[in-house]
Design a protein around this motif. Sequence first.
Motif, PDB file in Angstrom:
ATOM      1  N   LEU A   4       0.807  -1.172   0.137  1.00  0.00           N
ATOM      2  CA  LEU A   4      -0.037   0.016  -0.017  1.00  0.00           C
ATOM      3  C   LEU A   4       0.935   1.220   0.224  1.00  0.00           C
ATOM      4  N   VAL A   5       0.500   2.239  -0.517  1.00  0.00           N
ATOM      5  CA  VAL A   5       0.885   3.692  -0.695  1.00  0.00           C
ATOM      6  C   VAL A   5      -0.150   4.408   0.278  1.00  0.00           C
ATOM      7  N   LEU A   6       0.351   5.049   1.225  1.00  0.00           N
ATOM      8  CA  LEU A   6      -0.690   5.951   1.789  1.00  0.00           C
ATOM      9  C   LEU A   6      -0.156   7.326   1.648  1.00  0.00           C
ATOM     10  N   PHE A   7      -1.163   8.051   1.050  1.00  0.00           N
ATOM     11  CA  PHE A   7      -0.688   9.541   0.524  1.00  0.00           C
ATOM     12  C   PHE A   7      -1.476  10.562   1.422  1.00  0.00           C
ATOM     13  N   GLY A   8      -0.933  11.713   1.595  1.00  0.00           N
ATOM     14  CA  GLY A   8      -1.690  13.071   2.364  1.00  0.00           C
ATOM     15  C   GLY A   8      -0.674  13.778   2.786  1.00  0.00           C
ATOM     16  N   GLY A  15       0.504   8.528   9.984  1.00  0.00           N
ATOM     17  CA  GLY A  15       1.112   7.821  10.558  1.00  0.00           C
ATOM     18  C   GLY A  15       0.099   7.118  11.773  1.00  0.00           C
ATOM     19  N   THR A  16      -0.953   7.841  12.020  1.00  0.00           N
ATOM     20  CA  THR A  16      -1.795   7.370  12.718  1.00  0.00           C
ATOM     21  C   THR A  16      -2.584   6.039  12.268  1.00  0.00           C
ATOM     22  N   GLN A  17      -3.112   6.295  11.099  1.00  0.00           N
ATOM     23  CA  GLN A  17      -3.608   5.243  10.203  1.00  0.00           C
ATOM     24  C   GLN A  17      -2.725   4.257   9.851  1.00  0.00           C
ATOM     25  N   SER A  18      -1.537   4.431   9.531  1.00  0.00           N
ATOM     26  CA  SER A  18      -0.411   3.585   9.098  1.00  0.00           C
ATOM     27  C   SER A  18      -0.415   2.215  10.213  1.00  0.00           C
ATOM     28  N   GLU A  19      -0.475   2.958  11.374  1.00  0.00           N
ATOM     29  CA  GLU A  19      -0.335   2.045  12.749  1.00  0.00           C
ATOM     30  C   GLU A  19      -1.429   0.958  12.711  1.00  0.00           C
ATOM     31  N   LYS A  20      -2.520   1.384  12.572  1.00  0.00           N
ATOM     32  CA  LYS A  20      -3.633   0.630  12.550  1.00  0.00           C
ATOM     33  C   LYS A  20      -4.021  -0.266  11.348  1.00  0.00           C
ATOM     34  N   LEU A  21      -3.116   0.081  10.226  1.00  0.00           N
ATOM     35  CA  LEU A  21      -3.159  -0.831   9.007  1.00  0.00           C
ATOM     36  C   LEU A  21      -2.201  -1.908   9.083  1.00  0.00           C
ATOM     37  N   ILE A  22      -1.046  -1.523   9.556  1.00  0.00           N
ATOM     38  CA  ILE A  22       0.047  -2.430   9.898  1.00  0.00           C
ATOM     39  C   ILE A  22      -0.465  -3.480  10.814  1.00  0.00           C
ATOM     40  N   GLY A  81       3.701  -7.954   3.395  1.00  0.00           N
ATOM     41  CA  GLY A  81       3.396  -6.672   2.572  1.00  0.00           C
ATOM     42  C   GLY A  81       3.923  -5.573   3.277  1.00  0.00           C
ATOM     43  N   PHE A  82       4.159  -4.237   2.367  1.00  0.00           N
ATOM     44  CA  PHE A  82       4.476  -3.157   2.877  1.00  0.00           C
ATOM     45  C   PHE A  82       3.544  -1.960   2.833  1.00  0.00           C
ATOM     46  N   ILE A  83       3.742  -1.055   3.581  1.00  0.00           N
ATOM     47  CA  ILE A  83       2.919   0.273   3.581  1.00  0.00           C
ATOM     48  C   ILE A  83       4.063   1.223   3.413  1.00  0.00           C
ATOM     49  N   PHE A  84       3.780   2.040   2.513  1.00  0.00           N
ATOM     50  CA  PHE A  84       4.949   2.988   2.085  1.00  0.00           C
ATOM     51  C   PHE A  84       4.233   4.535   2.601  1.00  0.00           C
ATOM     52  N   VAL A 111      -3.452   2.530  -3.795  1.00  0.00           N
ATOM     53  CA  VAL A 111      -2.952   3.787  -3.139  1.00  0.00           C
ATOM     54  C   VAL A 111      -4.169   4.533  -2.596  1.00  0.00           C
ATOM     55  N   VAL A 112      -3.887   4.905  -1.302  1.00  0.00           N
ATOM     56  CA  VAL A 112      -5.011   5.594  -0.561  1.00  0.00           C
ATOM     57  C   VAL A 112      -4.521   6.999  -0.368  1.00  0.00           C
ATOM     58  N   ALA A 113      -5.385   8.051  -0.824  1.00  0.00           N
ATOM     59  CA  ALA A 113      -4.942   9.491  -0.435  1.00  0.00           C
ATOM     60  C   ALA A 113      -6.173   9.942   0.636  1.00  0.00           C
ATOM     61  N   LEU A 114      -5.519  10.361   1.682  1.00  0.00           N
ATOM     62  CA  LEU A 114      -6.312  11.056   2.859  1.00  0.00           C
ATOM     63  C   LEU A 114      -6.650  12.564   2.439  1.00  0.00           C
ATOM     64  N   ASP A 115      -7.791  12.923   2.404  1.00  0.00           N
ATOM     65  CA  ASP A 115      -7.921  14.154   1.920  1.00  0.00           C
ATOM     66  C   ASP A 115      -8.298  14.997   3.106  1.00  0.00           C
TER      67      ASP A 115
END
Length: 193
Positions: A4-8, A15-22, A81-84, A111-115
């Motif tokens: 996953l690529v997390l954008f924003g 960072g907060t959402q990455s921890e939960k996804l991980i 898997g990885f989260i970038f 790829v998820v973009a946080l708006d």
Amino acid sequence: MLNLVLFGPPGAGKGTQSEKLIAKYNLVHISTGDIFRAHIKDQTELGQQVSQIIADGNLVPDSITIAMLEEEIKKNPLATGFIFDGFPRTVAQAEALDAFLDSIGTSISGVVALDVTESELTQRIAKRQEISGRADDAADKLKKRIEEYFNKTIHVLPYYEAQGKLTKVNGIGEIDAIFAELSAVVDSYSYQA
């Protein structure tokens, strides 16, 4: 493999959402910001170069960032898997990431973009600066980082949109509600666990 690529922009909640996804998907978190901070803390030669670049409010050159990223991926050969997080920031970086992942037999799943609005970002980062005291959250550097995102980094999104891999999620609201929406998006990706 789930990649996953997390954008924003800075302060969007990556960072907060990455921890939960991980935790939910058993991913290895690769944050270029964390990698840079570790090198800076350890005062490696690379860390000293990166420190000055970041202190000036500029982006670290692609060659340095990509080499560090590949090194981190190779440290985790058994990852599912990885989260970038914070990468890629340019189309050239996105192309380099695709080429590298292809060379090891995988690809970006989505790829998820946080708006998040600019006013919300400013409020969040002001709070974060009070709590953590991160040097890159200082007002002048923050403004430059947000401008950098909206002027440069955001242009990577069409690259992934053209591949059919981009989903935008509203990044304003309760953390758990945002996470539920992110999880629904991730669950829709077809990947091999």
